[in-house]
Design a protein around this motif. Sequence first.
Motif, PDB file in Angstrom:
ATOM      1  N   PHE A  92       0.810  -1.222   0.000  1.00 16.02           N
ATOM      2  CA  PHE A  92       0.000   0.000   0.000  1.00 16.02           C
ATOM      3  C   PHE A  92       0.841   1.270   0.000  1.00 16.02           C
ATOM      4  CE2 PHE A  92      -2.792  -3.237   1.725  1.00 16.02           C
ATOM      5  CZ  PHE A  92      -3.959  -3.001   1.032  1.00 16.02           C
ATOM      6  N   ILE A  93       2.170   1.147   0.057  1.00 18.00           N
ATOM      7  CA  ILE A  93       3.036   2.319   0.171  1.00 18.00           C
ATOM      8  C   ILE A  93       4.160   2.282  -0.861  1.00 18.00           C
ATOM      9  CG2 ILE A  93       2.490   2.859   2.572  1.00 18.00           C
ATOM     10  CD1 ILE A  93       4.824   1.260   3.516  1.00 18.00           C
ATOM     11  N   THR A  94       4.564   3.470  -1.296  1.00 15.66           N
ATOM     12  CA  THR A  94       5.662   3.572  -2.254  1.00 15.66           C
ATOM     13  C   THR A  94       6.982   3.253  -1.560  1.00 15.66           C
ATOM     14  OG1 THR A  94       5.979   5.940  -1.801  1.00 15.66           O
ATOM     15  CG2 THR A  94       4.467   5.355  -3.612  1.00 15.66           C
ATOM     16  N   ASP A  95       7.994   2.971  -2.362  1.00 20.77           N
ATOM     17  CA  ASP A  95       9.306   2.655  -1.792  1.00 20.77           C
ATOM     18  C   ASP A  95       9.894   3.810  -0.999  1.00 20.77           C
ATOM     19  OD1 ASP A  95       9.257   0.078  -2.805  1.00 20.77           O
ATOM     20  OD2 ASP A  95      10.410   0.601  -4.607  1.00 20.77           O
ATOM     21  N   ASP A  96       9.538   5.049  -1.363  1.00 23.21           N
ATOM     22  CA  ASP A  96      10.077   6.219  -0.662  1.00 23.21           C
ATOM     23  C   ASP A  96       9.106   6.798   0.371  1.00 23.21           C
ATOM     24  OD1 ASP A  96       8.273   7.136  -2.569  1.00 23.21           O
ATOM     25  OD2 ASP A  96       9.588   8.726  -3.322  1.00 23.21           O
ATOM     26  N   TRP A  97       8.062   6.040   0.730  1.00 21.25           N
ATOM     27  CA  TRP A  97       7.075   6.485   1.723  1.00 21.25           C
ATOM     28  C   TRP A  97       7.747   6.825   3.050  1.00 21.25           C
ATOM     29  CZ3 TRP A  97       5.799   4.067   6.439  1.00 21.25           C
ATOM     30  CH2 TRP A  97       4.642   4.519   7.076  1.00 21.25           C
ATOM     31  N   VAL A  98       7.239   7.874   3.684  1.00 17.94           N
ATOM     32  CA  VAL A  98       7.647   8.239   5.040  1.00 17.94           C
ATOM     33  C   VAL A  98       6.407   8.586   5.841  1.00 17.94           C
ATOM     34  CG1 VAL A  98       9.966   9.056   4.428  1.00 17.94           C
ATOM     35  CG2 VAL A  98       8.052  10.681   4.464  1.00 17.94           C
ATOM     36  N   ILE A  99       6.537   8.431   7.156  1.00 18.76           N
ATOM     37  CA  ILE A  99       5.490   8.854   8.077  1.00 18.76           C
ATOM     38  C   ILE A  99       6.116   9.861   9.020  1.00 18.76           C
ATOM     39  CG2 ILE A  99       5.894   6.892   9.621  1.00 18.76           C
ATOM     40  CD1 ILE A  99       2.830   6.930  10.195  1.00 18.76           C
ATOM     41  N   ALA A 100       5.445  10.990   9.216  1.00 18.54           N
ATOM     42  CA  ALA A 100       5.945  12.046  10.086  1.00 18.54           C
ATOM     43  C   ALA A 100       4.973  12.244  11.242  1.00 18.54           C
ATOM     44  CB  ALA A 100       6.099  13.352   9.308  1.00 18.54           C
ATOM     45  N   GLY A 101       5.527  12.286  12.436  1.00 15.28           N
ATOM     46  CA  GLY A 101       4.719  12.483  13.634  1.00 15.28           C
ATOM     47  C   GLY A 101       5.536  13.157  14.712  1.00 15.28           C
ATOM     48  N   SER A 102       5.087  13.042  15.933  1.00 10.63           N
ATOM     49  CA  SER A 102       5.741  13.735  17.043  1.00 10.63           C
ATOM     50  C   SER A 102       7.169  13.272  17.284  1.00 10.63           C
ATOM     51  CB  SER A 102       4.917  13.572  18.327  1.00 10.63           C
ATOM     52  OG  SER A 102       4.819  12.200  18.657  1.00 10.63           O
ATOM     53  N   ASN A 103       7.516  12.061  16.804  1.00 13.68           N
ATOM     54  CA  ASN A 103       8.883  11.547  16.971  1.00 13.68           C
ATOM     55  C   ASN A 103       9.756  11.795  15.751  1.00 13.68           C
ATOM     56  OD1 ASN A 103       8.276  10.581  19.527  1.00 13.68           O
ATOM     57  ND2 ASN A 103       7.549   8.634  18.730  1.00 13.68           N
ATOM     58  N   GLY A 104       9.282  12.575  14.794  1.00 11.81           N
ATOM     59  CA  GLY A 104      10.057  12.857  13.596  1.00 11.81           C
ATOM     60  C   GLY A 104       9.590  12.045  12.405  1.00 11.81           C
ATOM     61  N   ILE A 105      10.513  11.791  11.491  1.00  9.83           N
ATOM     62  CA  ILE A 105      10.208  11.092  10.251  1.00  9.83           C
ATOM     63  C   ILE A 105      10.719   9.661  10.334  1.00  9.83           C
ATOM     64  CG2 ILE A 105      10.700  10.982   7.772  1.00  9.83           C
ATOM     65  CD1 ILE A 105      10.829  14.035   7.797  1.00  9.83           C
ATOM     66  N   THR A 106       9.847   8.716   9.951  1.00  6.78           N
ATOM     67  CA  THR A 106      10.208   7.303   9.902  1.00  6.78           C
ATOM     68  C   THR A 106      10.089   6.837   8.462  1.00  6.78           C
ATOM     69  OG1 THR A 106       9.354   6.965  12.144  1.00  6.78           O
ATOM     70  CG2 THR A 106       9.649   4.996  10.779  1.00  6.78           C
ATOM     71  N   THR A 107      11.103   6.137   7.962  1.00  6.75           N
ATOM     72  CA  THR A 107      11.090   5.629   6.601  1.00  6.75           C
ATOM     73  C   THR A 107      10.292   4.335   6.508  1.00  6.75           C
ATOM     74  OG1 THR A 107      13.064   4.274   6.888  1.00  6.75           O
ATOM     75  CG2 THR A 107      13.390   6.587   6.173  1.00  6.75           C
ATOM     76  N   LYS A 108       9.972   3.958   5.289  1.00  2.30           N
ATOM     77  CA  LYS A 108       9.290   2.689   5.037  1.00  2.30           C
ATOM     78  C   LYS A 108      10.106   1.532   5.603  1.00  2.30           C
ATOM     79  CE  LYS A 108       7.785  -0.356   1.257  1.00  2.30           C
ATOM     80  NZ  LYS A 108       7.561  -0.459  -0.196  1.00  2.30           N
ATOM     81  N   ALA A 109      11.407   1.527   5.331  1.00  2.00           N
ATOM     82  CA  ALA A 109      12.259   0.423   5.792  1.00  2.00           C
ATOM     83  C   ALA A 109      12.245   0.302   7.309  1.00  2.00           C
ATOM     84  CB  ALA A 109      13.690   0.612   5.281  1.00  2.00           C
ATOM     85  N   ALA A 110      12.348   1.430   8.016  1.00  2.00           N
ATOM     86  CA  ALA A 110      12.357   1.394   9.486  1.00  2.00           C
ATOM     87  C   ALA A 110      11.007   0.950  10.029  1.00  2.00           C
ATOM     88  CB  ALA A 110      12.737   2.767  10.042  1.00  2.00           C
ATOM     89  N   PHE A 111       9.919   1.453   9.452  1.00  4.64           N
ATOM     90  CA  PHE A 111       8.568   1.093   9.891  1.00  4.64           C
ATOM     91  C   PHE A 111       8.332  -0.409   9.723  1.00  4.64           C
ATOM     92  CE2 PHE A 111       3.918   0.785   9.067  1.00  4.64           C
ATOM     93  CZ  PHE A 111       3.439   1.373  10.231  1.00  4.64           C
ATOM     94  N   LEU A 112       8.645  -0.924   8.534  1.00  2.00           N
ATOM     95  CA  LEU A 112       8.432  -2.350   8.272  1.00  2.00           C
ATOM     96  C   LEU A 112       9.350  -3.220   9.123  1.00  2.00           C
ATOM     97  CD1 LEU A 112       7.898  -2.322   4.401  1.00  2.00           C
ATOM     98  CD2 LEU A 112       6.155  -2.379   6.208  1.00  2.00           C
ATOM     99  N   SER A 113      10.562  -2.767   9.365  1.00  2.00           N
ATOM    100  CA  SER A 113      11.485  -3.512  10.231  1.00  2.00           C
ATOM    101  C   SER A 113      10.935  -3.630  11.643  1.00  2.00           C
ATOM    102  CB  SER A 113      12.849  -2.831  10.241  1.00  2.00           C
ATOM    103  OG  SER A 113      13.719  -3.472  11.139  1.00  2.00           O
ATOM    104  N   ASP A 114      10.376  -2.524  12.149  1.00  2.00           N
ATOM    105  CA  ASP A 114       9.777  -2.553  13.494  1.00  2.00           C
ATOM    106  C   ASP A 114       8.608  -3.532  13.562  1.00  2.00           C
ATOM    107  OD1 ASP A 114      11.605  -0.731  14.470  1.00  2.00           O
ATOM    108  OD2 ASP A 114      10.206   0.961  14.517  1.00  2.00           O
ATOM    109  N   ILE A 115       7.833  -3.626  12.496  1.00  2.00           N
ATOM    110  CA  ILE A 115       6.709  -4.557  12.465  1.00  2.00           C
ATOM    111  C   ILE A 115       7.214  -5.998  12.351  1.00  2.00           C
ATOM    112  CG2 ILE A 115       4.727  -5.313  11.074  1.00  2.00           C
ATOM    113  CD1 ILE A 115       4.233  -2.267  10.571  1.00  2.00           C
ATOM    114  N   GLU A 116       8.159  -6.230  11.447  1.00  2.00           N
ATOM    115  CA  GLU A 116       8.698  -7.584  11.260  1.00  2.00           C
ATOM    116  C   GLU A 116       9.330  -8.129  12.536  1.00  2.00           C
ATOM    117  OE1 GLU A 116      11.294  -6.870   7.963  1.00  2.00           O
ATOM    118  OE2 GLU A 116       9.774  -7.454   6.503  1.00  2.00           O
TER     119      GLU A 116
END
Length: 120
Positions: A28-52
């Motif tokens: 559902f997300i592009t390879d360069d997707w990022v999420i920005a919130g109160s803790n800063g910017i998280t990349t797709k790779a970091a987000f998926l790694s945390d889930i895995e």
Amino acid sequence: MSQQAVIETFMQWDRSIVQNDATAISTFITDDWVIAGSNGITTKAAFLSDIESGKLTHHRMDSDEYHVILHGSTAVVISKGTSAGTYDGQPFSLYEWSASTFVQINGKWLCCVTMLTPAA
């Protein structure tokens, strides 16, 4: 594509997050997707790694309000809802606004950026 089609994609993405399925989430997300919130910017790779790794799990991801803006092959989905689960062993439950920008690639809506902020 209609606003409803974008919302349906958004809801399917939410379901994949609750399933804690990194492979499904990545569709559902592009390879360069990022999420920005109160803790800063998280990349797709970091987000998926945390889930895995199980560092990040969700048991709830839903929205009770949607607003969609369509401009050709670009859509912005503004939603308000709850994200809940655990992060690094600590439970969390956040009621927040999100703004996600989607682009249509090969007939499919993919998110390229998500911005989060607390909702009252």
